[in-house]
Motif scaffolding. Sequence first.
Motif, PDB file in Angstrom:
ATOM      1  N   PRO A   1      -5.667  11.988 -34.956  1.00 28.02           N
ATOM      2  CA  PRO A   1      -5.686  12.110 -36.196  1.00 28.02           C
ATOM      3  C   PRO A   1      -4.379  11.190 -36.760  1.00 28.02           C
ATOM      4  CG  PRO A   1      -5.939  14.197 -35.170  1.00 28.02           C
ATOM      5  CD  PRO A   1      -5.623  13.180 -34.057  1.00 28.02           C
ATOM      6  N   VAL A   2      -4.560  10.475 -37.877  1.00 30.83           N
ATOM      7  CA  VAL A   2      -3.512   9.671 -38.328  1.00 30.83           C
ATOM      8  C   VAL A   2      -3.384   9.816 -39.674  1.00 30.83           C
ATOM      9  CG1 VAL A   2      -3.972   7.819 -36.532  1.00 30.83           C
ATOM     10  CG2 VAL A   2      -5.236   7.869 -38.784  1.00 30.83           C
TER      11      VAL A   2
ATOM     12  N   GLY B   1      -0.854  21.320 -35.820  1.00 31.29           N
ATOM     13  CA  GLY B   1      -0.139  22.417 -35.713  1.00 31.29           C
ATOM     14  C   GLY B   1      -1.074  23.657 -35.459  1.00 31.29           C
ATOM     15  N   LYS B   2      -2.452  23.690 -35.820  1.00 30.31           N
ATOM     16  CA  LYS B   2      -3.416  24.459 -35.439  1.00 30.31           C
ATOM     17  C   LYS B   2      -4.855  23.907 -35.741  1.00 30.31           C
ATOM     18  CE  LYS B   2      -4.731  29.243 -36.753  1.00 30.31           C
ATOM     19  NZ  LYS B   2      -4.795  30.227 -37.907  1.00 30.31           N
ATOM     20  N   PRO B   3      -5.475  24.209 -34.799  1.00 34.27           N
ATOM     21  CA  PRO B   3      -6.839  23.461 -35.004  1.00 34.27           C
ATOM     22  C   PRO B   3      -7.583  24.008 -36.089  1.00 34.27           C
ATOM     23  CG  PRO B   3      -6.687  24.014 -32.537  1.00 34.27           C
ATOM     24  CD  PRO B   3      -5.564  24.578 -33.489  1.00 34.27           C
TER      25      PRO B   3
ATOM     26  N   ARG C   1      -0.516  16.732 -45.061  1.00 39.99           N
ATOM     27  CA  ARG C   1      -0.017  16.402 -43.868  1.00 39.99           C
ATOM     28  C   ARG C   1       0.925  17.494 -43.351  1.00 39.99           C
ATOM     29  NH1 ARG C   1       3.366  11.013 -42.073  1.00 39.99           N
ATOM     30  NH2 ARG C   1       4.122  11.886 -39.942  1.00 39.99           N
ATOM     31  N   VAL C   2       1.500  17.880 -44.279  1.00 36.92           N
ATOM     32  CA  VAL C   2       2.537  19.066 -44.113  1.00 36.92           C
ATOM     33  C   VAL C   2       1.790  20.230 -43.498  1.00 36.92           C
ATOM     34  CG1 VAL C   2       4.516  20.456 -45.048  1.00 36.92           C
ATOM     35  CG2 VAL C   2       4.510  18.193 -45.522  1.00 36.92           C
ATOM     36  N   LEU C   3       0.826  20.639 -44.277  1.00 32.76           N
ATOM     37  CA  LEU C   3       0.044  21.629 -43.858  1.00 32.76           C
ATOM     38  C   LEU C   3      -0.480  21.745 -42.564  1.00 32.76           C
ATOM     39  CD1 LEU C   3      -1.869  22.780 -47.130  1.00 32.76           C
ATOM     40  CD2 LEU C   3      -0.183  23.655 -46.207  1.00 32.76           C
ATOM     41  N   ILE C   4      -1.165  20.363 -42.275  1.00 37.60           N
ATOM     42  CA  ILE C   4      -1.887  20.171 -41.003  1.00 37.60           C
ATOM     43  C   ILE C   4      -0.617  20.397 -39.647  1.00 37.60           C
ATOM     44  CG2 ILE C   4      -2.614  18.270 -39.493  1.00 37.60           C
ATOM     45  CD1 ILE C   4      -4.256  17.394 -42.041  1.00 37.60           C
ATOM     46  N   GLU C   5       0.460  19.735 -40.171  1.00 35.83           N
ATOM     47  CA  GLU C   5       1.426  19.548 -39.044  1.00 35.83           C
ATOM     48  C   GLU C   5       2.034  20.989 -38.758  1.00 35.83           C
ATOM     49  OE1 GLU C   5       2.608  15.323 -37.813  1.00 35.83           O
ATOM     50  OE2 GLU C   5       3.658  15.993 -39.542  1.00 35.83           O
ATOM     51  N   ASN C   6       2.139  21.772 -39.836  1.00 43.00           N
ATOM     52  CA  ASN C   6       2.684  23.026 -40.065  1.00 43.00           C
ATOM     53  C   ASN C   6       1.832  24.145 -39.461  1.00 43.00           C
ATOM     54  OD1 ASN C   6       5.185  22.072 -40.782  1.00 43.00           O
ATOM     55  ND2 ASN C   6       5.052  23.050 -42.883  1.00 43.00           N
TER      56      ASN C   6
ATOM     57  N   LEU D   1     -22.918  17.623 -38.785  1.00 44.75           N
ATOM     58  CA  LEU D   1     -22.225  17.597 -37.651  1.00 44.75           C
ATOM     59  C   LEU D   1     -20.927  18.666 -37.870  1.00 44.75           C
ATOM     60  CD1 LEU D   1     -21.256  13.652 -36.972  1.00 44.75           C
ATOM     61  CD2 LEU D   1     -22.274  15.331 -35.389  1.00 44.75           C
ATOM     62  N   ALA D   2     -20.534  19.212 -36.893  1.00 43.33           N
ATOM     63  CA  ALA D   2     -19.429  20.175 -36.682  1.00 43.33           C
ATOM     64  C   ALA D   2     -18.433  19.565 -35.666  1.00 43.33           C
ATOM     65  CB  ALA D   2     -19.921  21.529 -36.604  1.00 43.33           C
ATOM     66  N   THR D   3     -17.126  19.649 -36.515  1.00 42.46           N
ATOM     67  CA  THR D   3     -16.194  18.848 -35.350  1.00 42.46           C
ATOM     68  C   THR D   3     -14.840  19.760 -35.458  1.00 42.46           C
ATOM     69  OG1 THR D   3     -15.118  16.926 -35.089  1.00 42.46           O
ATOM     70  CG2 THR D   3     -15.287  17.296 -37.195  1.00 42.46           C
ATOM     71  N   GLU D   4     -14.209  19.797 -34.496  1.00 45.43           N
ATOM     72  CA  GLU D   4     -12.881  20.539 -34.378  1.00 45.43           C
ATOM     73  C   GLU D   4     -11.932  19.731 -34.607  1.00 45.43           C
ATOM     74  OE1 GLU D   4     -11.217  24.229 -31.962  1.00 45.43           O
ATOM     75  OE2 GLU D   4     -10.572  22.505 -31.115  1.00 45.43           O
ATOM     76  N   VAL D   5     -10.904  19.857 -35.527  1.00 50.51           N
ATOM     77  CA  VAL D   5      -9.656  18.571 -35.843  1.00 50.51           C
ATOM     78  C   VAL D   5      -8.530  19.275 -34.966  1.00 50.51           C
ATOM     79  CG1 VAL D   5      -8.058  17.386 -37.112  1.00 50.51           C
ATOM     80  CG2 VAL D   5     -10.446  17.846 -37.698  1.00 50.51           C
ATOM     81  N   SER D   6      -8.062  18.851 -33.596  1.00 48.86           N
ATOM     82  CA  SER D   6      -7.143  19.487 -32.786  1.00 48.86           C
ATOM     83  C   SER D   6      -6.370  18.433 -32.429  1.00 48.86           C
ATOM     84  CB  SER D   6      -7.797  20.190 -31.763  1.00 48.86           C
ATOM     85  OG  SER D   6      -8.624  19.436 -30.905  1.00 48.86           O
TER      86      SER D   6
END
Length: 329
Positions: free
Chosen positions: A177-178, A192-194, A241-246, A324-329
């Motif tokens: 993830p970028v 921070g959480k998948p 970005r903040v939410l993803i990282e937190n 397609l289902a995908t997990e972002v982790s």
Amino acid sequence: MNLHVLYSPLWNTIKPSCESMSTAFAPGKAIIFGEHAVVYGRPAIAVPVKQVQAQADVEPGGTGTGVLLVAPNLNRTCTLSDAPPQDALRAIVESTLTHMQVGVPPDVTITVTSTIPMACGLGSGTAVSVAVARALAGYFGVRLPDEVVSELAFEVERIHHGRPSGIDNTVVAYERPVCYTRGQPVEMLTVGKPFHLILADTGVCAPTRISVGAVYRNWQTDPQRYDSLFDRIAEIAKAARVLIENGDPVELGGLMNENQQLLREIDVSSPELERLIAAALQAGASGAKLSGAGRGGNIIALVSPEVSSSVEEALRNDGAKGILATEVS
Ligand code: PMV
């Protein structure tokens, strides 16, 4: 960046390190925030989609004197020199060989296959470039740095796309993830959480060049309005970005909906996209938006594991051509 500085001139004499097959893979991708605005220097967030991938195999024995290109998915076989000069496969092979300072193309067959649907915003062309560059370098016993692979793929994007931001080649080459801003160093995101995304294909083929070109013309006509829309998209991408990282992914849904509203305003949505977005939201997705260039292609929906299968079912019932289902982790 001058790619050649990474290698010594001794590579003029580079030879295949072994006579066996070299294989490389590259994933699909989804832009989750900031498409289009990223072309104008705003930040955007993209993730690899590893459930689909391109594969390149390089094996000894080609035309007898050079490279044979084989793309079974496209029903295509031709020699490197017979491919049109603007051909994407030819371009990535030639630029990779040039980069490695290989003067004479090797006698090899390069076979490219892919499970990534084409022309729907999942990065199929970029993944082919990345896989070919890696497999060809691998044939010579070289592991190219991600940064170099990304640059080589970017050059090919430029041929087809006109004005690429560089986000596609970056996320596909780094497979992480970028958060990407044109002209700035790539920032890898720590998730921070998948969280779970469902991608659903409208089945409408929408070349990126067309929609990027249309946005460019609109921006030229009314730069103030468009720059302000891009600024608002940038704010959303930064907040995401903040939410993803937190590790606060549930909140991302609202931001996806806001981003989609701005994408409507810049006129890159379509009735088919809107239909799938509405279906996903109605079935319990916490946010949904188009992903990529728009006017067709895919939507992405943020789902909790509890609603995932009902969202998939709703999307299928509402005409999704692929899911397609995908997990972002
Ligand atoms: O290649 P696509 O369809 O995922 O679109 C790329 C995203 C754009 O922002 C529309 C263009 C770009 O180069 O960033």
